[in-house]
Scaffold this motif. Structure first.
Motif, PDB file in Angstrom:
ATOM      1  N   LYS A  24      15.291   7.346  -0.741  1.00  0.00           N
ATOM      2  CA  LYS A  24      14.013   7.944  -1.150  1.00  0.00           C
ATOM      3  C   LYS A  24      13.794   9.284  -0.479  1.00  0.00           C
ATOM      4  O   LYS A  24      12.840   9.997  -0.788  1.00  0.00           O
ATOM      5  CB  LYS A  24      12.858   7.019  -0.751  1.00  0.00           C
ATOM      6  CG  LYS A  24      12.799   5.736  -1.556  1.00  0.00           C
ATOM      7  CD  LYS A  24      11.718   4.812  -1.000  1.00  0.00           C
ATOM      8  CE  LYS A  24      11.771   3.455  -1.673  1.00  0.00           C
ATOM      9  NZ  LYS A  24      11.119   2.415  -0.848  1.00  0.00           N
ATOM     10  N   ASN A  25      14.650   9.619   0.466  1.00  0.00           N
ATOM     11  CA  ASN A  25      14.405  10.820   1.274  1.00  0.00           C
ATOM     12  C   ASN A  25      14.733  12.121   0.553  1.00  0.00           C
ATOM     13  O   ASN A  25      14.074  13.137   0.773  1.00  0.00           O
ATOM     14  CB  ASN A  25      15.211  10.734   2.569  1.00  0.00           C
ATOM     15  CG  ASN A  25      14.694   9.641   3.496  1.00  0.00           C
ATOM     16  OD1 ASN A  25      13.493   9.358   3.506  1.00  0.00           O
ATOM     17  ND2 ASN A  25      15.579   9.025   4.258  1.00  0.00           N
ATOM     18  N   ILE A  26      15.749  12.101  -0.314  1.00  0.00           N
ATOM     19  CA  ILE A  26      16.144  13.348  -0.995  1.00  0.00           C
ATOM     20  C   ILE A  26      14.961  13.900  -1.779  1.00  0.00           C
ATOM     21  O   ILE A  26      14.626  15.081  -1.659  1.00  0.00           O
ATOM     22  CB  ILE A  26      17.347  13.096  -1.944  1.00  0.00           C
ATOM     23  CG1 ILE A  26      18.594  12.691  -1.135  1.00  0.00           C
ATOM     24  CG2 ILE A  26      17.634  14.339  -2.793  1.00  0.00           C
ATOM     25  CD1 ILE A  26      19.754  12.184  -1.996  1.00  0.00           C
ATOM     26  N   GLY A  27      14.303  13.054  -2.568  1.00  0.00           N
ATOM     27  CA  GLY A  27      13.170  13.509  -3.370  1.00  0.00           C
ATOM     28  C   GLY A  27      12.015  14.006  -2.518  1.00  0.00           C
ATOM     29  O   GLY A  27      11.373  15.006  -2.845  1.00  0.00           O
ATOM     30  N   THR A  28      11.755  13.308  -1.402  1.00  0.00           N
ATOM     31  CA  THR A  28      10.664  13.721  -0.507  1.00  0.00           C
ATOM     32  C   THR A  28      10.945  15.098   0.093  1.00  0.00           C
ATOM     33  O   THR A  28      10.075  15.975   0.100  1.00  0.00           O
ATOM     34  CB  THR A  28      10.517  12.700   0.649  1.00  0.00           C
ATOM     35  OG1 THR A  28      10.318  11.412   0.091  1.00  0.00           O
ATOM     36  CG2 THR A  28       9.355  13.075   1.553  1.00  0.00           C
ATOM     37  N   ILE A  29      12.158  15.275   0.606  1.00  0.00           N
ATOM     38  CA  ILE A  29      12.510  16.561   1.219  1.00  0.00           C
ATOM     39  C   ILE A  29      12.500  17.657   0.156  1.00  0.00           C
ATOM     40  O   ILE A  29      12.007  18.766   0.399  1.00  0.00           O
ATOM     41  CB  ILE A  29      13.887  16.483   1.917  1.00  0.00           C
ATOM     42  CG1 ILE A  29      13.859  15.414   3.022  1.00  0.00           C
ATOM     43  CG2 ILE A  29      14.277  17.843   2.498  1.00  0.00           C
ATOM     44  CD1 ILE A  29      15.240  15.127   3.625  1.00  0.00           C
ATOM     45  N   ALA A  30      13.020  17.355  -1.035  1.00  0.00           N
ATOM     46  CA  ALA A  30      13.043  18.353  -2.122  1.00  0.00           C
ATOM     47  C   ALA A  30      11.629  18.843  -2.423  1.00  0.00           C
ATOM     48  O   ALA A  30      11.401  20.052  -2.582  1.00  0.00           O
ATOM     49  CB  ALA A  30      13.680  17.750  -3.381  1.00  0.00           C
TER      50      ALA A  30
ATOM     51  N   ILE B  16      16.896  17.918 -10.137  1.00  0.00           N
ATOM     52  CA  ILE B  16      16.939  16.987  -9.002  1.00  0.00           C
ATOM     53  C   ILE B  16      16.714  17.767  -7.710  1.00  0.00           C
ATOM     54  O   ILE B  16      15.964  17.355  -6.829  1.00  0.00           O
ATOM     55  CB  ILE B  16      18.304  16.263  -8.943  1.00  0.00           C
ATOM     56  CG1 ILE B  16      18.616  15.557 -10.266  1.00  0.00           C
ATOM     57  CG2 ILE B  16      18.340  15.289  -7.773  1.00  0.00           C
ATOM     58  CD1 ILE B  16      17.773  14.355 -10.580  1.00  0.00           C
ATOM     59  N   LEU B  17      17.356  18.921  -7.595  1.00  0.00           N
ATOM     60  CA  LEU B  17      17.248  19.730  -6.376  1.00  0.00           C
ATOM     61  C   LEU B  17      15.840  20.297  -6.198  1.00  0.00           C
ATOM     62  O   LEU B  17      15.394  20.517  -5.073  1.00  0.00           O
ATOM     63  CB  LEU B  17      18.285  20.856  -6.392  1.00  0.00           C
ATOM     64  CG  LEU B  17      19.741  20.368  -6.314  1.00  0.00           C
ATOM     65  CD1 LEU B  17      20.700  21.525  -6.550  1.00  0.00           C
ATOM     66  CD2 LEU B  17      20.030  19.723  -4.961  1.00  0.00           C
TER      67      LEU B  17
END
Lengths: 248, 248
Positions: A24-30, B16-17
């Motif tokens: 879930k972290n990729i989306g939050t950081i993005a 996504i990015l």
């Protein structure tokens, strides 16, 4: 135009690759980077293997303004991120008194065993990142931000480190609903518009729901006027294709 | 012991990015590969930029048994995956009659414009992958499986291509709830166990809920007896730490 501020994410953990844990972290950081005007350019997910972490960290930290890592900073034998980052930079790593002090905000001195002390091992020259959830800190070394993998802790560390990061110019984004039009109907026209408005990025994003496809066209860029001009051109294109007299 | 069958995923897409779309495909593919006994070793997410796609595809297809890509095979100008994969292999790309026939299952001949025909552009030598949802096919070229980004379509393509893939030996996994014990309490003992049972992988995965931390220890490997032996040793360790006489 100023140089864009760029970033990559390195997710470290066998549990993501095995499918056991869904990231879930990729989306939050993005989302946070987008709001700060920092361009996320690449993400990698690697297993808990030192040479993989070192190779990916070195490739990404050299290429982008910032590298954010998640995972692998707990007390168990498979938590090897801090040591791997020290190795990537060729610096030493040792137990830091200020990190121990943070751990002692939550852990009783008599419970501070060898495994827990591992969470206070910080590469030389790094600045600590507070963790208000479970206290064991993350750290920032040069342009690399090392955070926990548990989402609630990662988010807290990201909030705490954000003021130290140089934000870029915020990206402006306009989303246009291509309701009623399939991608294939506007693809040629949109391609021509993308060429004519090369200073912005124009993407077409289909999604599928029980009601059928619903396409969104997104125009992004750093210059608000240019984004608005391109978005207006997209709306005119869609209106023409729908046979409307006036864009809706 | 047989050679492990390995895989990587390459997610292609600015959306996504930018955080606009939250990826769901990585977790889905990871689950399917795990069930097939294929080791997912690496994931990368790259933007809709040809040289980035080509570089990542070449790095990953050469290193792993299979490479799965998602995204970028629609009809719009930002859908450049098929051309990028052709370039990565150094092969030609052209419109294929069998792919056109698939499109015509859904699109009327008079609506088959130039943009939609783009979805029938397939690199030379590739095998098509059926798409029962929206018909535009994916393809498999050598060891590279190219699929759509829309999750419902990606899942259908994955189901359709799975029988063509060589599965490995299925991984056996045992999950042990370390209820009541914080990671720091068992980290040293678990590290020793991991060394003693080097033929299996032992991970400790904390998660955070409103009730506090809840740690799971996962033992994984290809040999059921070895996984069972290591799991039993973990249970004994936890029981000893809890002061129980008998493992629960």
């Amino acid at each position: 135009m100023s140089t864009p501020v760029t970033a990559a994410i390195l997710v470290i953990g066998d549990e993501i690759l095995s499918g056991r844990t869904k990231d879930k972290n990729i989306g939050t950081i993005a989302d946070v980077l987008m709001a700060m005007g920092i361009d996320l350019r690449e993400v990698r997910i690697v297993p808990d293997v030192e040479e993989e972490i070192v190779a990916a960290a070195n490739a990404l930290r050299r290429r982008y303004t910032y590298l954010f890592t998640t995972g692998g900073i707990g007390p168990t034998h498979d938590d090897i991120t801090a040591d791997s980052i020290a190795k990537a930079f060729g610096v030493g790593i040792s137990e830091r008194p200020d990190a121990i002090a943070m751990l002692l905000e939550r852990i009783k001195p008599e419970d501070l065993n060898e495994a827990r002390r591992r969470m206070a091992r910080i590469p030389d020259g790094a600045d600590l990142i507070r963790n208000d959830v479970s206290k064991a800190p993350g750290f920032m070394l040069d342009n690399v931000v090392v955070m926990a993998g548990v989402p609630a802790i990662m988010q807290n560390m990201l909030d705490n480190v954000a003021p130290r990061l140089a934000g870029g110019t915020r990206m402006v984004s306009r989303s246009i609903d291509a309701a009623g039009l399939p991608e294939g109907a506007y693809a040629a026209g949109l391609g021509a518009l993308a060429k004519a408005h090369a200073e912005v990025s124009i993407g077409s994003y289909p999604s599928f729901s029980p009601d059928g496809f619903r396409n969104q066209i997104v125009v992004r860029g750093r210059d608000e006027a240019r984004v608005a001009a391109a978005a207006a051109a997209v709306e005119t294109l869609l209106a023409d294709l729908r046979g409307d007299a006036v864009p809706v």
